[in-house]
Design a protein around this motif. Sequence first.
Motif, PDB file in Angstrom:
ATOM      1  N   GLY A  27      68.752 -32.329 -16.543  1.00 27.03           N
ATOM      2  CA  GLY A  27      68.752 -33.365 -15.520  1.00 27.03           C
ATOM      3  C   GLY A  27      69.628 -34.534 -15.903  1.00 27.03           C
ATOM      4  O   GLY A  27      70.719 -34.367 -16.459  1.00 27.03           O
ATOM      5  N   ASP A  28      69.137 -35.738 -15.660  1.00 27.29           N
ATOM      6  CA  ASP A  28      69.963 -36.943 -15.780  1.00 27.29           C
ATOM      7  C   ASP A  28      69.842 -37.660 -17.111  1.00 27.29           C
ATOM      8  O   ASP A  28      70.317 -38.789 -17.256  1.00 27.29           O
ATOM      9  CB  ASP A  28      69.614 -37.927 -14.657  1.00 27.29           C
ATOM     10  CG  ASP A  28      69.968 -37.378 -13.287  1.00 27.29           C
ATOM     11  OD1 ASP A  28      70.920 -36.587 -13.206  1.00 27.29           O
ATOM     12  OD2 ASP A  28      69.282 -37.736 -12.306  1.00 27.29           O
ATOM     13  N   GLY A  29      69.196 -37.057 -18.105  1.00 25.18           N
ATOM     14  CA  GLY A  29      69.049 -37.724 -19.385  1.00 25.18           C
ATOM     15  C   GLY A  29      67.961 -38.775 -19.343  1.00 25.18           C
ATOM     16  O   GLY A  29      66.950 -38.613 -18.658  1.00 25.18           O
ATOM     17  N   GLY A  30      68.172 -39.883 -20.053  1.00 28.02           N
ATOM     18  CA  GLY A  30      67.158 -40.935 -20.118  1.00 28.02           C
ATOM     19  C   GLY A  30      67.205 -41.627 -21.455  1.00 28.02           C
ATOM     20  O   GLY A  30      68.213 -41.569 -22.171  1.00 28.02           O
ATOM     21  N   THR A  31      66.104 -42.269 -21.836  1.00 28.26           N
ATOM     22  CA  THR A  31      66.053 -43.040 -23.073  1.00 28.26           C
ATOM     23  C   THR A  31      65.066 -42.416 -24.048  1.00 28.26           C
ATOM     24  O   THR A  31      63.932 -42.097 -23.667  1.00 28.26           O
ATOM     25  CB  THR A  31      65.633 -44.499 -22.780  1.00 28.26           C
ATOM     26  OG1 THR A  31      66.564 -45.082 -21.867  1.00 28.26           O
ATOM     27  CG2 THR A  31      65.622 -45.324 -24.069  1.00 28.26           C
ATOM     28  N   VAL A  32      65.499 -42.236 -25.284  1.00 27.17           N
ATOM     29  CA  VAL A  32      64.594 -41.799 -26.345  1.00 27.17           C
ATOM     30  C   VAL A  32      64.393 -42.969 -27.295  1.00 27.17           C
ATOM     31  O   VAL A  32      65.316 -43.767 -27.517  1.00 27.17           O
ATOM     32  CB  VAL A  32      65.124 -40.561 -27.091  1.00 27.17           C
ATOM     33  CG1 VAL A  32      65.200 -39.360 -26.164  1.00 27.17           C
ATOM     34  CG2 VAL A  32      66.497 -40.821 -27.716  1.00 27.17           C
ATOM     35  N   ARG A  33      63.193 -43.062 -27.862  1.00 33.18           N
ATOM     36  CA  ARG A  33      62.824 -44.218 -28.671  1.00 33.18           C
ATOM     37  C   ARG A  33      62.183 -43.777 -29.979  1.00 33.18           C
ATOM     38  O   ARG A  33      61.553 -42.711 -30.046  1.00 33.18           O
ATOM     39  CB  ARG A  33      61.864 -45.116 -27.901  1.00 33.18           C
ATOM     40  CG  ARG A  33      62.437 -45.662 -26.595  1.00 33.18           C
ATOM     41  CD  ARG A  33      61.385 -46.416 -25.784  1.00 33.18           C
ATOM     42  NE  ARG A  33      61.985 -47.016 -24.588  1.00 33.18           N
ATOM     43  CZ  ARG A  33      62.127 -46.383 -23.421  1.00 33.18           C
ATOM     44  NH1 ARG A  33      61.730 -45.110 -23.309  1.00 33.18           N
ATOM     45  NH2 ARG A  33      62.675 -46.999 -22.382  1.00 33.18           N
ATOM     46  N   VAL A  34      62.340 -44.599 -30.993  1.00 33.91           N
ATOM     47  CA  VAL A  34      61.611 -44.375 -32.242  1.00 33.91           C
ATOM     48  C   VAL A  34      60.117 -44.379 -31.924  1.00 33.91           C
ATOM     49  O   VAL A  34      59.624 -45.249 -31.200  1.00 33.91           O
ATOM     50  CB  VAL A  34      61.952 -45.466 -33.277  1.00 33.91           C
ATOM     51  CG1 VAL A  34      61.015 -45.356 -34.483  1.00 33.91           C
ATOM     52  CG2 VAL A  34      63.403 -45.337 -33.718  1.00 33.91           C
ATOM     53  N   VAL A  40      70.485 -41.375 -23.478  1.00 36.36           N
ATOM     54  CA  VAL A  40      71.087 -40.051 -23.356  1.00 36.36           C
ATOM     55  C   VAL A  40      71.723 -39.962 -21.976  1.00 36.36           C
ATOM     56  O   VAL A  40      71.045 -40.042 -20.960  1.00 36.36           O
ATOM     57  CB  VAL A  40      70.043 -38.935 -23.526  1.00 36.36           C
ATOM     58  CG1 VAL A  40      70.707 -37.565 -23.430  1.00 36.36           C
ATOM     59  CG2 VAL A  40      69.312 -39.089 -24.860  1.00 36.36           C
ATOM     60  N   GLN A  41      73.035 -39.834 -21.941  1.00 36.50           N
ATOM     61  CA  GLN A  41      73.760 -39.784 -20.681  1.00 36.50           C
ATOM     62  C   GLN A  41      73.620 -38.413 -20.017  1.00 36.50           C
ATOM     63  O   GLN A  41      73.367 -37.406 -20.700  1.00 36.50           O
ATOM     64  CB  GLN A  41      75.250 -40.085 -20.927  1.00 36.50           C
ATOM     65  CG  GLN A  41      75.498 -41.439 -21.554  1.00 36.50           C
ATOM     66  CD  GLN A  41      76.953 -41.673 -21.893  1.00 36.50           C
ATOM     67  OE1 GLN A  41      77.362 -42.795 -22.089  1.00 36.50           O
ATOM     68  NE2 GLN A  41      77.752 -40.612 -21.983  1.00 36.50           N
ATOM     69  N   PRO A  42      73.836 -38.341 -18.715  1.00 36.53           N
ATOM     70  CA  PRO A  42      73.770 -37.042 -18.030  1.00 36.53           C
ATOM     71  C   PRO A  42      74.769 -36.013 -18.574  1.00 36.53           C
ATOM     72  O   PRO A  42      74.523 -34.806 -18.483  1.00 36.53           O
ATOM     73  CB  PRO A  42      74.096 -37.399 -16.568  1.00 36.53           C
ATOM     74  CG  PRO A  42      73.678 -38.824 -16.434  1.00 36.53           C
ATOM     75  CD  PRO A  42      73.996 -39.453 -17.765  1.00 36.53           C
ATOM     76  N   ASP A  43      75.892 -36.497 -19.146  1.00 34.04           N
ATOM     77  CA  ASP A  43      76.880 -35.556 -19.682  1.00 34.04           C
ATOM     78  C   ASP A  43      76.484 -34.990 -21.038  1.00 34.04           C
ATOM     79  O   ASP A  43      77.219 -34.203 -21.631  1.00 34.04           O
ATOM     80  CB  ASP A  43      78.266 -36.202 -19.756  1.00 34.04           C
ATOM     81  CG  ASP A  43      78.366 -37.325 -20.789  1.00 34.04           C
ATOM     82  OD1 ASP A  43      77.333 -37.673 -21.415  1.00 34.04           O
ATOM     83  OD2 ASP A  43      79.473 -37.863 -20.971  1.00 34.04           O
TER      84      ASP A  43
END
Length: 263
Positions: free
Chosen positions: A248-255, A25-28
Amino acid sequence: MAVVTSLYRYPVKGFTPEPRAELIVQPDGRIAGDRVLAFRFADATTPEDDGGLEYWPKSRGLALMDFPSIARLHVEVDDGVVRVSEDGRLLVQAGLDDAGRRELEDAVTAFVARSSDAQVLGRPGVLPLRLVGDGATSRFQDRARGFVSLHGASTVEQVDAAVPAPVDDRRFRSNIVVSGTAPWGELEWSGRVRIGDVEFEVQRPIGRCAAITANPDTGQRDARLLRVLTTEFGQNEATLGILLLPVGDGGTVRVGDEVVATS
């Protein structure tokens, strides 16, 4: 407990979903690698302006709303190479240089021309189709702001039970599918929701268009889901799923990530 069961991104607007074990997930507020290419009409190869943001209306390019037949095409994008197949048969494979784009445009145009959607190509300003995008920048979402889309698996299961045609998550083309929530429960979320380590602000429900009436395997309109949502489920507007923006800056989401509505 609500958890993420499926994740998808859509490298080419309107075409094949790409299942993923994780999404960045990007910050935008967009998903990396999502909607990085689009087949646009000849008179719509530059973006419109929507409050200072680039906007690429789906009505001005190939999208399931007006071209349900493109659901039959399987599209892969890998390291700048695009492969397009129909029923397991390769139609075209080409890069994103000028010559490669022309090959891809010609092959996809030929497919649509022999499909049930061929008459749409005859509208003024449609041909020649143009493949736009750099293959890396996420920019061709339905809304200028972008957003991450989410729906509950139990919601889709309830819709499936209401119609004779098969209905699964692919019809609704969300980035994130969660299980463990009550049917339509995601529409009641407000404030913030945390998915794994990423916190999101809930924006609004997703109003749906004719894209959801197209069978994702056959490309045929086989379910009158817009009417079903408003009549069988009492909605004023056909709605399924919600839009999110990262905090904020987003990050990674996972199954497998836990999903918690925090407020």
